[in-house]
Design an enzyme around this catalytic site. Structure first.
Site, PDB file in Angstrom:
ATOM      1  N   GLY A 239      -8.538   5.134   3.891  1.00 18.21           N
ATOM      2  CA  GLY A 239      -9.341   5.712   2.562  1.00 18.21           C
ATOM      3  C   GLY A 239      -8.589   5.758   1.547  1.00 18.21           C
ATOM      4  N   GLY A 277      -7.499   0.155   5.170  1.00 21.79           N
ATOM      5  CA  GLY A 277      -7.305  -0.733   5.337  1.00 21.79           C
ATOM      6  C   GLY A 277      -6.971  -1.245   3.219  1.00 21.79           C
ATOM      7  N   TYR A 318     -17.870  -1.276  -8.870  1.00 28.15           N
ATOM      8  CA  TYR A 318     -17.518  -0.090  -9.001  1.00 28.15           C
ATOM      9  C   TYR A 318     -17.073   0.267 -10.166  1.00 28.15           C
ATOM     10  CZ  TYR A 318     -17.352  -1.254  -4.003  1.00 28.15           C
ATOM     11  OH  TYR A 318     -17.668  -1.633  -2.382  1.00 28.15           O
ATOM     12  N   CYS A 346     -23.626 -16.046 -15.394  1.00 24.86           N
ATOM     13  CA  CYS A 346     -25.154 -15.909 -16.606  1.00 24.86           C
ATOM     14  C   CYS A 346     -25.822 -14.313 -16.083  1.00 24.86           C
ATOM     15  CB  CYS A 346     -26.372 -16.482 -16.180  1.00 24.86           C
ATOM     16  SG  CYS A 346     -26.070 -18.386 -16.582  1.00 24.86           S
ATOM     17  N   GLU A 347     -24.697 -13.136 -16.263  1.00 27.40           N
ATOM     18  CA  GLU A 347     -25.058 -12.030 -16.802  1.00 27.40           C
ATOM     19  C   GLU A 347     -24.035 -11.075 -17.492  1.00 27.40           C
ATOM     20  OE1 GLU A 347     -25.756  -9.826 -12.494  1.00 27.40           O
ATOM     21  OE2 GLU A 347     -26.288 -11.333 -12.407  1.00 27.40           O
TER      22      GLU A 347
HETATM   23  C1  LIG Z   1     -13.693   1.657   5.340  1.00 24.34           C
HETATM   24  C2  LIG Z   1     -13.341   2.110   5.555  1.00 24.34           C
HETATM   25  C3  LIG Z   1     -11.841   2.074   6.581  1.00 24.34           C
HETATM   26  C4  LIG Z   1     -11.232   1.504   5.088  1.00 24.34           C
HETATM   27  O1  LIG Z   1     -11.124   2.171   3.779  1.00 24.34           O
HETATM   28  P1  LIG Z   1      -9.723   1.775   2.626  1.00 24.34           P
HETATM   29  O2  LIG Z   1     -10.233   3.026   1.891  1.00 24.34           O
HETATM   30  O3  LIG Z   1     -10.488   0.048   3.001  1.00 24.34           O
HETATM   31  O4  LIG Z   1      -8.692   2.542   3.791  1.00 24.34           O
HETATM   32  C5  LIG Z   1     -11.676   2.528   7.168  1.00 24.34           C
HETATM   33  N1  LIG Z   1     -12.469   2.887   8.083  1.00 24.34           N
HETATM   34  C6  LIG Z   1     -13.965   3.669   8.110  1.00 24.34           C
HETATM   35  C7  LIG Z   1     -14.695   3.874   9.430  1.00 24.34           C
HETATM   36  C8  LIG Z   1     -14.465   2.704   7.142  1.00 24.34           C
HETATM   37  O5  LIG Z   1     -15.339   2.258   7.062  1.00 24.34           O
END
Ligand SMILES: *Cc1c(COP(=O)(O)O)cnc(C)c1O
Length: 422
Positions: A239, A277, A318, A346-347
């Site tokens: 996150g 991620g 988002y 087309c939107e």
């Molecule tokens: C989406 C997700 C992540 C990765 O989130 P990032 O913001 O890309 O770091 C990690 N763990 C879980 C369970 C997720 O759903």
């Protein structure tokens, strides 16, 4: 923190000119930097070097086999959220012992596939899921290690679509009911409780919500241990955010994040897992697109690109902001312009940016979307029958296509006619 820089007036990915890739593969395309991926992984690995840990890359952000191989070879574990991602990780050579399985709706088939293939742990998100996992494990004659994902009810202060740690979100079990749920888990013979899991959202730009959540996890660890549970592993989720706009304040550094983890849960002696991620893959990728037309509207100019929302959906989905830069470096003092930057779909939602100030460009110029490595290619589709765009990996002065663009025949050929229409 990335390897996409101007050199001699042109944008490069490491030692490869973006324009050279465009000339070979056509536009639009995604390009990823190996050096950036490796660097980001090792920053987090180092930030946790004070203790036993595993950095599990959240594959849902970018799951191309070549990318998974680069990170897996560097020592990363993987956080997977489906049977498909599990098999992708294994196909790229990641051992089952380095794969954690997250997600709110795992099916019995997915559980079976991961248990048979080998898995580090399941992060369980509900009591009914726990019961199914126990049945699957027993039917296979094994005991599977689990953590329970708790929902700490903290506000991640991020976009509503990617906040996951408030009580109204579908994720995890309320932390207030954790002791009850762990007591139930302890009675299921197919499961072995080994820890706690938490993940509060994505694109967090401050550390405070993490701190609030991890303090709650620390408290819960002590309670659960007092109840007799073995808590030896803490999965602290992913996150951490990235700066999408150059002008933005820099989000927290990996070292500060690592120090926060040490401060909040380090004294518990647990093995630490994190699931980053975006912060690993986001700035490791660009989407490159070509200007088709510069069109004058009533009161604005539209930059019409050959890339569209089906290729990069984040702005439409988002309201995300991506830095969009010309591939030819603008001369100092170059004429500025203001554009609504749009794709051909087309939107009206097919808009990447409104009223964006950037150097003036013209038809046939290339532009690059920065920070497009995460939730870019993986969320793309063939809406408007636009074939999936290729992915390219750069390593030093080499580049290779790691997912080719399908031909029109291949795209259409995936449909089949029922016998009565043939
Ligand atoms: C989406 C997700 C992540 C990765 O989130 P990032 O913001 O890309 O770091 C990690 N763990 C879980 C369970 C997720 O759903």
């Amino acid at each position: 923190m990335d390897h996409f820089v101007y050199r001699g007036g042109a944008l490069y990915a490491e030692d490869v000119a973006i324009a050279d890739i465009a000339a070979t593969v056509g536009t639009p395309f995604y390009v990823y930097s190996t050096a950036t991926l490796k660097r980001h992984f090792s920053l987090f690995d180092d930030a946790l070097s004070w203790g036993d840990h595993l950095v599990c890359f959240a594959m849902k952000s970018l799951s191309n086999q070549a990318v998974i191989k680069v990170l897996g070879d560097a020592g990363a574990g993987m956080d997977v959220v489906s049977g498909g991602e599990y098999l992708r990780a294994r196909a790229a050579g990641v051992p089952g012992g380095r794969i954690v399985f997250s997600g709110v709706g795992k099916t019995a088939d997915e559980m079976r596939l991961a248990i048979e293939g080998g898995i580090r742990q399941f992060n369980v998100e509900s009591e009914p899921e726990m019961i199914v996992l126990d049945q699957v494990a027993r039917s296979l004659g094994v005991v599977v290690p689990i953590t329970v994902r708790v929902n700490p009810d903290v506000d991640a202060k991020t976009h509503a679509k990617i906040a996951t740690g408030k009580s109204e979100n579908k994720f995890g079990i309320p932390i207030s009911r954790a002791r009850e749920v762990y007591a139930m888990a302890a009675k299921l013979p197919g499961l072995k409780v080994i820890g706690i899991d938490v993940h509060i959202g994505s694109q967090l730009t401050e550390l405070a919500p993490f701190e609030a959540a991890y303090n709650k996890v620390a408290e819960l660890t002590e309670q659960l241990r007092a109840d007799g549970h073995e808590i030896s592993r803490l999965d602290l989720g992913g996150g951490l955010g990235i700066p999408y706009a150059r002008s933005n304040e820099a989000p927290p550094l990996p070292t500060d994040y690592g120090a926060l983890i040490q401060r909040t849960v380090g004294h518990l002696g647990c093995e630490i897992e994190i699931e980053p991620g975006r912060v690993i893959s986001g700035n490791a990728g660009l989407m490159v697109s070509k200007v088709l037309y510069v069109k004058s509207g009533e009161d604005r100019e539209f930059l019409i690109l050959d890339g569209a929302m089906n290729d990069l959906i984040r702005p439409a989905m988002y309201e995300a902001w991506h830095d969009i830069v010309p591939v030819i470096e603008p001369a100092p003092g170059a004429e500025p312009a203001t554009y609504d930057i749009v794709g051909p779909i087309c939107e009206s939602g097919d808009t990447f940016a409104k009223g964006r100030d950037m150097p003036a460009v013209q038809a046939d110029d290339l532009v690059a979307f920065r920070s497009a490595g995460a939730y870019g290619a993986v969320m793309s589709s063939e809406y408007n029958s636009r074939p999936m765009i290729p992915e390219v990996l750069v390593d030093g002065d080499q580049f290779a296509v790691i997912r080719p663009r399908p031909t029109y025949e291949e795209m259409i050929g995936r449909d089949t006619l029922p016998p009565w229409l043939e």
